[in-house]
Write a protein that holds these residues in place. Structure first.
Motif, PDB file in Angstrom:
ATOM      1  N   SER A  66      -5.468  -6.447  14.259  1.00  0.00           N
ATOM      2  CA  SER A  66      -4.842  -5.920  12.906  1.00  0.00           C
ATOM      3  C   SER A  66      -2.709  -6.094  12.971  1.00  0.00           C
ATOM      4  N   ARG A  67      -2.504  -5.689  14.637  1.00  0.00           N
ATOM      5  CA  ARG A  67      -1.475  -6.681  14.563  1.00  0.00           C
ATOM      6  C   ARG A  67      -1.310  -7.750  14.369  1.00  0.00           C
ATOM      7  N   ASN A  68      -1.839  -8.327  14.748  1.00  0.00           N
ATOM      8  CA  ASN A  68      -1.618 -10.186  14.500  1.00  0.00           C
ATOM      9  C   ASN A  68      -1.309 -10.172  13.342  1.00  0.00           C
ATOM     10  N   ARG A  69      -2.551  -9.861  12.437  1.00  0.00           N
ATOM     11  CA  ARG A  69      -2.116 -10.106  11.555  1.00  0.00           C
ATOM     12  C   ARG A  69      -2.050  -9.518  10.343  1.00  0.00           C
ATOM     13  N   ILE A  70      -0.679  -8.366  10.696  1.00  0.00           N
ATOM     14  CA  ILE A  70       0.719  -7.675  10.009  1.00  0.00           C
ATOM     15  C   ILE A  70       0.827  -8.925  10.652  1.00  0.00           C
ATOM     16  N   VAL A  71       1.444  -9.045  11.376  1.00  0.00           N
ATOM     17  CA  VAL A  71       2.777  -9.386  11.925  1.00  0.00           C
ATOM     18  C   VAL A  71       2.639 -11.027  11.319  1.00  0.00           C
ATOM     19  N   LYS A  72       1.916 -11.530  11.309  1.00  0.00           N
ATOM     20  CA  LYS A  72       1.291 -13.274  11.141  1.00  0.00           C
ATOM     21  C   LYS A  72       0.846 -13.124   9.725  1.00  0.00           C
ATOM     22  N   GLU A  73       0.369 -12.408   9.166  1.00  0.00           N
ATOM     23  CA  GLU A  73      -0.372 -13.169   7.927  1.00  0.00           C
ATOM     24  C   GLU A  73       0.161 -12.169   6.500  1.00  0.00           C
ATOM     25  N   SER A  74      -0.484 -11.220   6.499  1.00  0.00           N
ATOM     26  CA  SER A  74      -0.462 -10.207   5.373  1.00  0.00           C
ATOM     27  C   SER A  74      -1.017  -8.239   6.407  1.00  0.00           C
ATOM     28  N   ASP A  75      -1.088  -7.757   5.725  1.00  0.00           N
ATOM     29  CA  ASP A  75      -1.327  -6.133   4.902  1.00  0.00           C
ATOM     30  C   ASP A  75      -2.867  -6.335   4.918  1.00  0.00           C
ATOM     31  N   LEU A  76      -3.070  -5.877   6.181  1.00  0.00           N
ATOM     32  CA  LEU A  76      -4.829  -4.850   5.945  1.00  0.00           C
ATOM     33  C   LEU A  76      -5.308  -4.580   4.905  1.00  0.00           C
ATOM     34  N   GLU A  77      -6.322  -5.021   4.408  1.00  0.00           N
ATOM     35  CA  GLU A  77      -7.233  -4.909   3.633  1.00  0.00           C
ATOM     36  C   GLU A  77      -7.402  -3.293   3.280  1.00  0.00           C
ATOM     37  N   LEU A  78      -7.211  -2.141   3.213  1.00  0.00           N
ATOM     38  CA  LEU A  78      -7.562  -1.308   2.856  1.00  0.00           C
ATOM     39  C   LEU A  78      -7.928  -0.914   1.607  1.00  0.00           C
ATOM     40  N   LEU A  79      -9.367   0.255   1.668  1.00  0.00           N
ATOM     41  CA  LEU A  79     -10.200   0.788   0.888  1.00  0.00           C
ATOM     42  C   LEU A  79      -9.652   1.748   0.345  1.00  0.00           C
ATOM     43  N   SER A  80      -9.438   2.733  -0.620  1.00  0.00           N
ATOM     44  CA  SER A  80      -9.952   3.827  -0.316  1.00  0.00           C
ATOM     45  C   SER A  80     -10.694   4.614  -1.017  1.00  0.00           C
ATOM     46  N   GLU A  81     -11.715   6.049   0.091  1.00  0.00           N
ATOM     47  CA  GLU A  81     -12.988   5.548   0.264  1.00  0.00           C
ATOM     48  C   GLU A  81     -12.964   7.794  -0.639  1.00  0.00           C
ATOM     49  N   LYS A  97     -20.845   7.782   0.760  1.00  0.00           N
ATOM     50  CA  LYS A  97     -20.088   6.839   0.540  1.00  0.00           C
ATOM     51  C   LYS A  97     -19.577   6.664  -1.301  1.00  0.00           C
ATOM     52  N   PHE A  98     -18.112   6.589  -1.146  1.00  0.00           N
ATOM     53  CA  PHE A  98     -18.003   5.862  -2.414  1.00  0.00           C
ATOM     54  C   PHE A  98     -16.779   5.981  -2.549  1.00  0.00           C
ATOM     55  N   THR A  99     -16.356   4.704  -4.112  1.00  0.00           N
ATOM     56  CA  THR A  99     -15.060   3.869  -2.671  1.00  0.00           C
ATOM     57  C   THR A  99     -14.127   4.365  -4.788  1.00  0.00           C
ATOM     58  N   PHE A 100     -12.901   4.560  -4.510  1.00  0.00           N
ATOM     59  CA  PHE A 100     -11.985   5.431  -5.488  1.00  0.00           C
ATOM     60  C   PHE A 100     -10.724   4.801  -5.931  1.00  0.00           C
ATOM     61  N   PRO A 101     -10.198   4.451  -6.480  1.00  0.00           N
ATOM     62  CA  PRO A 101      -8.570   4.073  -6.986  1.00  0.00           C
ATOM     63  C   PRO A 101      -8.180   5.382  -6.395  1.00  0.00           C
ATOM     64  N   PRO A 102      -7.427   4.870  -4.859  1.00  0.00           N
ATOM     65  CA  PRO A 102      -6.044   5.912  -4.756  1.00  0.00           C
ATOM     66  C   PRO A 102      -5.458   7.117  -5.278  1.00  0.00           C
ATOM     67  N   ARG A 103      -5.375   7.407  -6.236  1.00  0.00           N
ATOM     68  CA  ARG A 103      -4.865   7.642  -6.824  1.00  0.00           C
ATOM     69  C   ARG A 103      -5.834   8.581  -7.810  1.00  0.00           C
ATOM     70  N   MET A 104      -7.069   8.256  -8.224  1.00  0.00           N
ATOM     71  CA  MET A 104      -8.108   9.280  -8.834  1.00  0.00           C
ATOM     72  C   MET A 104      -8.395  10.929  -8.260  1.00  0.00           C
ATOM     73  N   SER A 105      -8.052  11.570  -9.045  1.00  0.00           N
ATOM     74  CA  SER A 105      -8.179  12.878  -9.446  1.00  0.00           C
ATOM     75  C   SER A 105      -9.255  13.546  -8.293  1.00  0.00           C
ATOM     76  N   SER A 106      -9.501  15.026  -7.521  1.00  0.00           N
ATOM     77  CA  SER A 106     -10.718  15.427  -7.234  1.00  0.00           C
ATOM     78  C   SER A 106     -11.986  15.659  -8.595  1.00  0.00           C
TER      79      SER A 106
END
Length: 401
Positions: A66-81, A97-106
């Protein structure tokens, strides 16, 4: 850096920024050690042991990649669950487990989840917000980075021990939990199951269950007052199993004097008490939820043993209704009040002690003979510990000490 990550959990952009900084910071620890190896006592011994035994672990490899990717390529591919846990009783539980948009309300999450008519309508549902990396889907990211932190603390501790030094030269920092001490144990402040990221709903009445934690610091004056009121007693055993009978005697003293005994749970790690909590709940669904939250606490603390003291209803044997379901003691006419002390360890030790008692017309308490765990019938009293047993199993499967 870890606390900054935790505090930005509900802010996707800030979370990503702090995650990138934290992962680079974690990786820099080994870089700095390698750079200073000529000045470090027995470096080849303890660092080689780390490289051999710890560095190949999946989480450590993930941190390096992850460090190598952040420094040399791009951000990690994050999922909001959102992890949804539905609890009907001690045995019946489902997790999805469900995948939802990060700003979706409860509320929007719940509406989406329960649009499916097949989902349960009884019990308690809990929503836990989770950030995960697509390359590490089974770990929530606060949990993953905490585990890497613990492994690095173990490495630093080994280096300091080789040099005969117990702590770093570190000035006062913010937050106050950042000290010069190097602990090889999980820090209680690094809560991977924070109530701030969870919401709970009682499906039977439709109301939310609000979780409140009150911290009580030790006060020697209050201890002295307690000794005068109840009498002096002490728990000398270092094992939860051995401590249980001593705690039962203490609970008897409290019940005789106050006519009630607040629930108490002690968490142990390596023979030492690392946490004391008095869990309070107001109905059966609240009780189900509370014990799942206690399992969260055990995981956060990496506790390897627990002792619970609680007033309960008890009745001998299993009695079933017309549908074949066991009738709980609280609903039986032959029920009896008991003080229940239950102890368990991650290694598989179990103990259940029941102290039946009666109240006379004046409210005075008299105790009957203690019932130990000599039969399967008595061990069924450990049902509330099922969430903790399951959590220990998950920790074993992940290889967390």
């Amino acid at each position: 850096m870890w606390h900054a990550l935790s505090e930005s959990y509900m802010q996707p952009d800030g979370f990503r920024m702090h995650l990138n900084s934290l992962i680079q910071g974690l990786r820099n620890v080994t870089f700095m050690i390698q750079k200073s190896k000529a000045d470090l006592t027995d470096y080849e011994v303890w660092y080689t042991q780390f490289v051999t035994n710890v560095a190949p672990k999946p989480l450590m490899r993930w941190a390096v990649k992850s460090r190598n990717r952040i420094v040399k390529e791009s951000d990690l591919e994050l999922l909001s669950e959102a992890k949804i846990r539905w609890v009907a009783n001690w045995i019946t539980k489902k997790e999805r487990k469900f995948t939802f948009p990060p700003r979706m309300s409860s509320n929007e999450m719940l509406a989406a989840i329960f649009s499916d008519p097949g989902n349960p309508r009884v019990g308690v549902v809990s929503i836990s917000r989770r950030w995960v990396d697509k390359a590490l889907p089974d770990y929530e990211l606060l949990h993953a980075t905490r585990e890497v932190f613990i492994e690095l603390c173990t490495l630093l501790h080994a280096g300091h021990a080789a040099a005969g030094i117990n702590s770093c030269t570190l000035d006062e920092r913010e937050p106050s939990c950042v000290t010069a001490d190097i602990s090889v144990q999980p820090l209680a402040c690094m809560d991977i199951n924070s109530s701030l990221r969870q919401e709970h709903l009682n499906l039977e009445d439709g109301f939310g269950i609000r979780e409140v934690i009150h911290r009580i610091d030790r006060d020697d004056r209050q201890v002295e007052r307690a000794n005068r009121r109840y009498g002096n007693f002490s728990v000398t055993a270092s094992s939860p199993i051995e401590a249980a009978p001593q705690l039962l005697e203490a609970a008897r003293m409290v019940l005789r004097k106050d006519k009630y005994c607040e629930p108490m749970m002690w968490s142990y790690r390596e023979g030492k008490i690392v946490d004391m909590i008095s869990p309070t709940f107001f109905d059966q669904n609240g009780k189900y939820l509370m014990f799942h939250r206690l399992a969260d606490r055990v995981e956060t603390l990496r506790a390897d043993g627990v002792v619970l003291v609680i007033e309960a209803w008890w009745a001998p044997g299993d009695v079933r209704d017309a549908q074949g379901f066991v009738i709980p003691p609280r609903e039986r006419e032959d029920r009896q009040e008991v003080l229940h002390v239950a102890a368990a360890t991650r290694a598989g030790e179990r103990l259940s002690l029941l102290a039946p008692f009666r109240r006379d017309e004046l409210g005075d308490i008299s105790f009957g003979d203690t019932i130990s765990d000599a039969s399967e019938e008595d061990m069924s009293q450990l049902g509330p510990f099922m969430p903790i047993f399951e959590r220990w199993k998950q920790m074993d499967e992940r290889g967390e000490r």
